[in-house]
Design a protein around this motif. Structure first.
Motif, PDB file in Angstrom:
ATOM      1  N   LEU A 148      42.290  48.980  48.794  1.00 53.47           N
ATOM      2  CA  LEU A 148      41.099  49.790  48.568  1.00 53.47           C
ATOM      3  C   LEU A 148      41.488  51.080  47.831  1.00 53.47           C
ATOM      4  O   LEU A 148      40.775  51.541  46.924  1.00 53.47           O
ATOM      5  N   GLY A 149      42.695  51.616  48.178  1.00 52.31           N
ATOM      6  CA  GLY A 149      43.158  52.818  47.506  1.00 52.31           C
ATOM      7  C   GLY A 149      43.488  52.557  46.048  1.00 52.31           C
ATOM      8  O   GLY A 149      43.351  53.447  45.197  1.00 52.31           O
ATOM      9  N   GLY A 150      43.900  51.298  45.748  1.00 41.66           N
ATOM     10  CA  GLY A 150      44.229  50.933  44.358  1.00 41.66           C
ATOM     11  C   GLY A 150      43.002  50.507  43.578  1.00 41.66           C
ATOM     12  O   GLY A 150      43.137  50.060  42.429  1.00 41.66           O
ATOM     13  N   GLY A 151      41.841  50.511  44.232  1.00 41.87           N
ATOM     14  CA  GLY A 151      40.599  50.166  43.530  1.00 41.87           C
ATOM     15  C   GLY A 151      40.276  48.697  43.519  1.00 41.87           C
ATOM     16  O   GLY A 151      39.280  48.284  42.897  1.00 41.87           O
ATOM     17  N   ASP A 152      41.107  47.893  44.233  1.00 40.85           N
ATOM     18  CA  ASP A 152      40.825  46.443  44.243  1.00 40.85           C
ATOM     19  C   ASP A 152      39.936  46.154  45.459  1.00 40.85           C
ATOM     20  O   ASP A 152      40.403  45.764  46.528  1.00 40.85           O
ATOM     21  N   ARG A 153      38.645  46.359  45.281  1.00 40.99           N
ATOM     22  CA  ARG A 153      37.696  46.232  46.375  1.00 40.99           C
ATOM     23  C   ARG A 153      37.659  44.833  46.949  1.00 40.99           C
ATOM     24  O   ARG A 153      37.610  44.643  48.167  1.00 40.99           O
ATOM     25  N   GLU A 154      37.628  43.800  46.114  1.00 40.89           N
ATOM     26  CA  GLU A 154      37.472  42.418  46.590  1.00 40.89           C
ATOM     27  C   GLU A 154      38.645  42.009  47.478  1.00 40.89           C
ATOM     28  O   GLU A 154      38.462  41.409  48.543  1.00 40.89           O
ATOM     29  N   LYS A 155      39.882  42.356  47.025  1.00 47.70           N
ATOM     30  CA  LYS A 155      41.050  41.980  47.831  1.00 47.70           C
ATOM     31  C   LYS A 155      41.052  42.761  49.151  1.00 47.70           C
ATOM     32  O   LYS A 155      41.443  42.250  50.199  1.00 47.70           O
ATOM     33  N   ALA A 156      40.607  44.071  49.041  1.00 48.16           N
ATOM     34  CA  ALA A 156      40.573  44.881  50.256  1.00 48.16           C
ATOM     35  C   ALA A 156      39.630  44.272  51.286  1.00 48.16           C
ATOM     36  O   ALA A 156      39.945  44.161  52.484  1.00 48.16           O
ATOM     37  N   VAL A 157      38.414  43.885  50.813  1.00 47.46           N
ATOM     38  CA  VAL A 157      37.441  43.269  51.731  1.00 47.46           C
ATOM     39  C   VAL A 157      38.006  41.989  52.336  1.00 47.46           C
ATOM     40  O   VAL A 157      37.841  41.700  53.528  1.00 47.46           O
ATOM     41  N   ALA A 158      38.711  41.202  51.498  1.00 47.06           N
ATOM     42  CA  ALA A 158      39.291  39.947  51.990  1.00 47.06           C
ATOM     43  C   ALA A 158      40.319  40.228  53.085  1.00 47.06           C
ATOM     44  O   ALA A 158      40.390  39.523  54.102  1.00 47.06           O
ATOM     45  N   SER A 159      41.145  41.285  52.906  1.00 44.74           N
ATOM     46  CA  SER A 159      42.156  41.630  53.913  1.00 44.74           C
ATOM     47  C   SER A 159      41.493  42.083  55.215  1.00 44.74           C
ATOM     48  O   SER A 159      41.906  41.693  56.321  1.00 44.74           O
ATOM     49  N   PHE A 160      40.457  42.971  55.034  1.00 47.67           N
ATOM     50  CA  PHE A 160      39.773  43.436  56.247  1.00 47.67           C
ATOM     51  C   PHE A 160      39.113  42.270  56.995  1.00 47.67           C
ATOM     52  O   PHE A 160      39.104  42.213  58.229  1.00 47.67           O
TER      53      PHE A 160
END
Length: 695
Positions: free
Chosen positions: A591-603
């Motif tokens: 999320l800090g790197g701006g990759d919202r989709e991957k961040a949501v997938a991790s969460f």
């Protein structure tokens, strides 16, 4: 013999007082009536006599004066007073005063006193006033019998029967009286016919039975008469006169049988006679005389003693008693000798003692009493010693039985009575102590021990219901637990089966079946636990943490204290926390790197392992606030969300929460779903805190 009246003179007194004319209703008159009602006839008589001297024209006054004379046992003056009432009242005498009843009562009184002339005059006056009076007609018939006017008696009795049609008791009395009339005339066939009619209506009529027995005895002998006399003896004579007649009949029949050498029948007749008249010495003497002829010497002696007690100077009874006593003693001595030869000393002593009382001069009887007494004393000492040993050994039932036997053999022995009391007391104490131990065992759930103790108490006191019922109750609990264990095993519920088998072993520590069941359950539980552990390790190694945790929980459900299962469950939890933390860190970095989709997938990956993980939830919220995009698979989200709404509407809160959590897995940042979950959980908490409100 008499018929039942529906009303008496006393009842008429009360009725007529209320209708007395004014001239009779002064204070003295009322006081006289009150005395009559209170049963103080003499005081009433003084008042009425005084009033009658002043007023000789008042029928009411003379009626009550007649009643006062009647109740004062002055029937002649009562007759004159009632006659005066009839003279003064004229044609209204019967209607106003029922004088027929008054004359009838006077007549019955005269009849009972055997004043038959006066009785006849009273009954005739009653019938002149009331020709339909069946009672007066009946008593007039009886009066005619007593005065020898038999034809007139039968005529009056037949007319009485016509007036009493339908009344079986009255008809029986009339027919019986007619039988007496015929019997006194020697008209046996007609008498039998009348007495037979009487007995058909009143089978226990003593007079009819007596006369039938008398007639049958004279015509056909005692065998034909016996059934009638048996019935009379069972019922008893109605009065002293009948008893005297019956006594004479039995006594004379006894003499007749004795003269014909029929001793058995003669003794029976004299026995019946003495039962009716126990104070007749001759009846006892002749009964003894005939019992001697039957060689029943002891019974004969008893009758001779009765005769001598009633008539001490009866020398014939005294001489017969000496002979019968000697013969009875000889017979009893033989029985005593037989008992002694069998060492039945208590019986022998009783027989020797009886022989000595029958013949006080017998040396053999005296010698036998002495020998038997010594033997009984020796036997008593030996039995007492055995009883005391049984008590010392705790064999209370045997001690009680032996002490009862000793007391029975020695009814007058103080030692035997004391031993019987002591053994009974010790037995009672043993029963109480055993019951106490049984209840204590039951309280600590040692049911097998409790049942055995209750059985012991029941054996000590077989008549007591409490220990028997308690033993039955305890055994029912044991069998109930055994059935529970068997059913749990059959259903595959290993833990429940193990608990029941362990409970059974607590109830009955040595129960072989329970031990075998517990061992089998432990073996199967161990095997099943090992299988679940192996599968849990495999799931852990493959990264399927949820399944690994579930399998480890199942293993602990079977074996809660299994250290390996506890360690594995902790290991799964630790690994799960590590992986969840890594997913959250990855999501934060992405999320800090701006990759919202991957961040949501991790969460989301973190929430699948730990749905309540707050850092993952906050991460999804942050990602959603950056640039909102429709959640993936919106149709699936919608279905789960609406499913939760439907469950919530039906009050199925837990199912609604489950559906909304599935929706959050598809769209973790959806505030609507979160709010719905919070609302449903609040309602569940409220229901738990206040069950009545939650319904």
């Amino acid at each position: 013999m008499k018929l039942i009246r529906l009303a008496g003179a006393a009842a008429l007194t009360i009725m007529l007082c209320a209708s007395a004319p004014a001239k009779a209703a002064d204070g003295d008159y009322d006081r006289g009536v009150a005395y009559l009602r209170a049963g103080r006839a003499d005081e009433a008589l003084g008042i009425f006599e005084s009033l009658a001297e002043k007023d000789r024209d008042d029928p009411y006054l003379y009626y009550h004066l007649g009643l006062a004379y009647y109740k004062s046992d002055k029937p002649g003056r009562a007759f004159d007073s009632f006659s005066k009432v009839e003279e003064l009242a004229g044609a209204d005498a019967e209607q106003d005063f029922r004088l027929g009843v008054a004359f009838y009562n006077l007549g019955v009184g005269y009849f009972r006193k055997k004043s038959y002339g006066e009785a006849r005059a009273c009954f005739e006056r009653a019938l002149a006033l009331d020709p339909d009076d069946g009672d007066s007609r009946y008593y007039l018939g009886l009066t005619c019998i007593e005065t020898g006017s038999y034809a007139e008696a039968v005529d009056n009795l037949e007319r009485a029967a016509a007036r009493k049609a339908g009344d079986d008791k009255a008809q029986a009395a009339v027919r019986n009286a007619a039988g007496m009339a015929y019997h006194r005339q020697g008209l046996t066939d007609k008498a039998v016919a009348e007495f037979t009619k009487t007995l058909s209506m009143e089978p226990d009529n003593v007079e009819a039975l007596y006369y039938m027995g008398l007639i049958r005895y004279k015509e056909d002998g005692y065998a034909a008469a016996r059934p009638y006399f048996d019935k009379i003896a069972a019922k008893g004579a109605p009065d002293n006169a009948a008893k005297e007649e019956l006594f004479t009949t039995f006594f004379n029949m006894g003499v007749d049988f004795q003269n014909r050498d029929k001793a058995e029948a003669a003794s029976e007749m004299f026995g019946r006679a003495s039962a009716l008249k126990p104070d007749d010495a001759d009846a006892h003497y002749y009964m003894g005389y005939n019992l001697m002829a039957l060689e029943k010497y002891e019974e004969a002696s008893a009758q001779f003693r009765e005769a001598l007690a009633l008539s001490p100077g009866m020398t014939r009874a005294k001489s017969k008693l000496e002979v019968s006593g000697k013969f009875a003693a000889e017979k009893t001595l033989k029985e005593a000798g037989d008992a002694a030869s069998k060492t039945e000393w208590h019986r022998a002593l009783a027989l020797y003692t009886r022989a000595a009382s029958l013949d006080p001069s017998s040396p053999d009887a005296a010698k036998g009493v002495k020998a038997a007494t010594e033997a009984v004393e020796r036997d008593t000492r030996e039995r007492s010693a055995r009883i005391k040993k049984s008590l010392a050994d705790g064999e209370y039932v045997r001690a009680v039985e032996e002490s009862r036997e000793l007391a029975k053999l020695n009814p007058g022995s103080a030692e035997a009575a004391s031993l019987e009391r002591e053994t009974a007391s010790r037995l009672d104490a043993a029963v109480k102590d055993t019951l106490k131990m049984a209840r204590e065992a039951e309280d600590r759930e040692a049911l097998g021990e409790a049942a055995a103790l209750y059985d012991k108490a029941a054996a000590l006191n077989p008549a007591g219901r409490t220990p028997q019922e308690a033993a039955k109750r305890v055994r029912a609990r044991i069998e109930e637990e055994r059935a529970k264990a068997a059913k749990a095993w059959a259903d595959g519920r290993l833990t429940a089966a193990r608990v029941s088998y362990a409970t059974l072993l607590k109830y009955v520590p040595g129960d072989v079946d329970a031990r075998a069941g517990l061992d089998a359950a432990d073996e199967k539980i161990a095997g099943e636990t090992a299988r679940l552990m192996a599968e849990a390790r495999g799931a852990l190694d493959s990264g399927d943490f949820a399944r690994a945790a579930s399998l480890a929980g199942d293993a602990l459900g079977l074996s809660p204290d299994d250290a390996e299962a506890l360690q594995l469950k902790k290991k799964v939890a630790d690994r799960t926390r590590e992986v969840v933390a890594r997913y959250v860190r990855d999501g934060d970095a992405q999320l800090g790197g701006g990759d919202r989709e991957k961040a949501v997938a991790s969460f989301k990956a973190a929430l699948r392992l730990d749905p309540d993980n707050q850092p993952a939830r906050r991460g999804i919220d942050r990602a959603a606030s950056m640039t909102h995009e429709p959640a993936a698979d919106e149709e699936a989200f919608r279905r789960w969300y609406l499913s939760g709404v439907e469950h919530y509407t039906r009050g199925e809160l837990e199912e609604a929460i489950a559906s909304w959590r599935e929706a959050l897995k598809l769209d973790p940042g959806n505030e609507k779903a979160k709010s719905s979950i919070d609302k449903a959980e609040d309602k569940l908490r409220q229901a738990a805190e206040n069950p009545a409100r939650g319904k």
